[in-house]
Structures are given as C-alpha cells and as structure tokens.
Design an enzyme around this catalytic site. Structure first.
Site, PDB file in Angstrom:
ATOM      1  N   LYS A  44       0.853  -1.179   0.000  1.00  0.00           N
ATOM      2  CA  LYS A  44       0.000   0.000   0.000  1.00  0.00           C
ATOM      3  C   LYS A  44       0.897   1.239   0.000  1.00  0.00           C
ATOM      4  CE  LYS A  44      -3.762   2.161   2.622  1.00  0.00           C
ATOM      5  NZ  LYS A  44      -4.205   2.848   1.404  1.00  0.00           N
ATOM      6  N   ILE A  70     -10.239   6.332  -0.520  1.00  0.00           N
ATOM      7  CA  ILE A  70      -9.560   6.117   0.767  1.00  0.00           C
ATOM      8  C   ILE A  70      -8.669   7.313   1.107  1.00  0.00           C
ATOM      9  CG2 ILE A  70      -8.000   4.610   2.068  1.00  0.00           C
ATOM     10  CD1 ILE A  70     -10.708   3.324   1.354  1.00  0.00           C
ATOM     11  N   CYS A 129      -1.157  11.149  -7.027  1.00  0.00           N
ATOM     12  CA  CYS A 129      -1.321  12.024  -5.867  1.00  0.00           C
ATOM     13  C   CYS A 129      -1.439  13.478  -6.343  1.00  0.00           C
ATOM     14  CB  CYS A 129      -0.112  11.911  -4.942  1.00  0.00           C
ATOM     15  SG  CYS A 129       0.182  10.275  -4.274  1.00  0.00           S
ATOM     16  N   LYS A 164       3.880   4.702 -11.765  1.00  0.00           N
ATOM     17  CA  LYS A 164       2.509   4.214 -11.932  1.00  0.00           C
ATOM     18  C   LYS A 164       1.664   5.305 -12.567  1.00  0.00           C
ATOM     19  CE  LYS A 164      -1.206   1.768  -9.580  1.00  0.00           C
ATOM     20  NZ  LYS A 164      -1.633   1.117  -8.322  1.00  0.00           N
ATOM     21  N   GLY A 264      -5.816  -6.426  -8.349  1.00  0.00           N
ATOM     22  CA  GLY A 264      -6.271  -5.426  -7.388  1.00  0.00           C
ATOM     23  C   GLY A 264      -7.602  -5.742  -6.748  1.00  0.00           C
TER      24      GLY A 264
END
Length: 300
Positions: A44, A70, A129, A164, A264
C-alpha cells in the site's frame, strides 16, 4: 516451463503481483495466500508522514466494480519500515514499495529513507497524488510534471523505479514516453478511473469525497488498450493492471505487451485470487505448449 520474468535486472519467479492499496502490505492476506508463491508483493502507498485519508463513507460498490476514495491512508514510512518490511523478511518474494506524496520533496524523503532498506527490491511511484503546488493537479496528468518528478526521484533512488501512470489523461503514450525519457526503469498502469455515484433517494453523493477511483472488471477493456498503447510507445517494461480477476485476464494483458500483471479489486471478493491466477497461468502454459511466458508477451 519458465514463468519467470525480469524487470530492470530484478527477476520475478512469475509475472503475478498485487496491486497497491488492495493487499495491505502482505501481512493482511498472509492467512489466505502463500506470499512465496507470488512474483511480488506491492505494498500500500507509503508517505513521509502518517496520512489519515479521506472522511467516510469512502468505498462504494458499482456495477462491474467499486469506487474508492480512501485518500491513501497510511502510517508513514517509519512505522511501515519497522513493521511491514520486517514482516516481509520471512517470505521468498520480491517487495515493491508504493510511494506517495503531495510535493516532490515528500516523495524524495520517502525514496531516500528506503534507499538502504535491503528488503525493498523496487519502488513504484504513485503519480496520481495531487500536487499541492500545482492546484492539486496530479503529477501523472501533465507530461512535464511527470518528467520532472521522475527525473528527481531517479537521481535519489537506489532501487529501480516504476512510475505508476494515471488513465485520466488525453494520451497514455505521451505520459509513458515522458516517464521513459526521465529515466524510469518501468511503468505500471492503469491506476483507477475517476468516477462518481449518487444516491437518488438520499439525494446526495455516496462518497464523502464526491468522486472516487473506479476499479474492477468493468475497467479491464480500457486498461488492456492503454497497456497495449504504452508498451508500443516505450522500450521499458510495462506492468499491466485494471480489472484482472482470473488467469485469462492476466494472459490477455501479457499478450497486449505487459511483462508482469497486478491483481487489485479481485482480492476484495476473492482473497485467493492471486495464487489462483499463478496456478491458472501455469496450467494454461502446459495445455497450450508454451515453454516460456515471455514467448507470448506482446504477441498480438
């Protein structure tokens, strides 16, 4: 029969990995899955300091998958290193640490902290992000921002770097090329697709965050297409993910050009999914007379 694959000098016993954020850091699934059977455990996301994540509700089921917001909740790199990396020392599998941050400096702090951790084989950089210095536009949505952060991370990283990529872009090929040009050792894709769900009876958003990342079987055709395009745009290895639920899905991604795949959302409804996919790939290779998994990579 050879199921091993190699990415940036790191050899994996098979091409099956876990997708970050769906498998904890391995400990959470170790009662169900022999971690030693997997090509790699992808942890994670971990940041330089603890993140609380978004307010609840932050998970919702949708047709063909799920939405999550999340918010990359995590305990921070210090707790992660002492607890999760320590746990993984007992398992014969590769470890890829997913790194997140809100500024370039945040990422670099984690990358430098992990540089001497022997249990870390590779780093996967989550560029979805929000970049707080650019009005919360994700690093992975602008080619120049992706190039910049990749270059800076590569200057500091001791381990090979996987970038990613976000699917929420106009051209995945352009983003893949930007990562490669900046020195990335590999790319992984796709991250989740931005979605939304509204409760028509409560007349409100289902997620407190309003939007969330969609994952699950419904996104697989989009993911396969993007993996195909990215693998033809760059020479570095591609790790494919997005809706993989069984060995047939995994092989489809490999035939599209992926060197490895990550599982996933399937982990949530079937905690045995990863090992079942490993076994399914082996069985398929035997039945089809495939001696080396690398023979079918990019075959279409």
């Amino acid at each position: 029969m050879n199921t091993s694959v190699e990415i940036a000098g790191v050899k994996f016993k098979n091409p099956v990995m876990t997708a970050s954020g769906t498998f904890g850091s391995g400990m959470e699934y170790s009662d169900f899955v022999d971690l030693g059977r997997l090509g790699a455990v992808v942890t994670k996301g971990v940041a330089n300091i603890p993140w609380e994540g978004n307010p609840v509700p932050r998970v919702a089921e949708v047709y063909g998958g799920m939405l999550n917001a999340i918010g990359l909740q995590n305990p921070g790199v210090e707790v992660f290193a002492k607890r999760d990396l320590k746990f993984l020392e007992d398992y014969d599998t590769k470890v890829i640490v997913n790194v997140c941050g809100k500024t370039v400096e945040d990422y670099l702090e984690v990358v430098e902290r992990l540089s001497d951790e022997k249990r870390v084989d590779m780093l996967e950089i989550n560029v979805s992000c929000p970049n707080v210095k650019e009005g919360a536009i994700a690093f992975g949505q602008k080619a120049d921002a992706l190039f910049d952060i990749t270059k800076k991370i590569k200057e500091k990283a001791k381990q090979p770097v996987i970038m990613k990529l976000s699917p929420n872009v106009t051209s995945i090929s352009e983003m893949a090329k930007a990562a490669e040009a900046a020195g990335a050792d590999a790319i992984s894709l796709i991250n989740t697709i931005t979605g939304m769900k509204i409760d028509i009876y409560k007349k409100k958003f289902v997620l407190a965050n309003r939007t969330g990342g969609m994952s699950g079987p419904a996104i697989k055709p989009v993911a396969v297409r993007m993996v195909y395009e990215a693998s033809h745009a760059v020479k570095i290895p591609v790790i494919g993910m997005g809706g993989i639920s069984n060995y047939e899905d995994a092989i489809e991604f490999i035939m599209a050009g992926a060197t490895a795949i990550a599982v996933g959302a399937a982990n949530f409804h079937n905690p045995y999914a990863t090992v079942e996919i490993v076994e399914g790939i082996e069985r398929h290779m035997q039945e089809q007379g495939i001696e080396d998994i690398n023979e079918i990579r990019g075959i279409v």
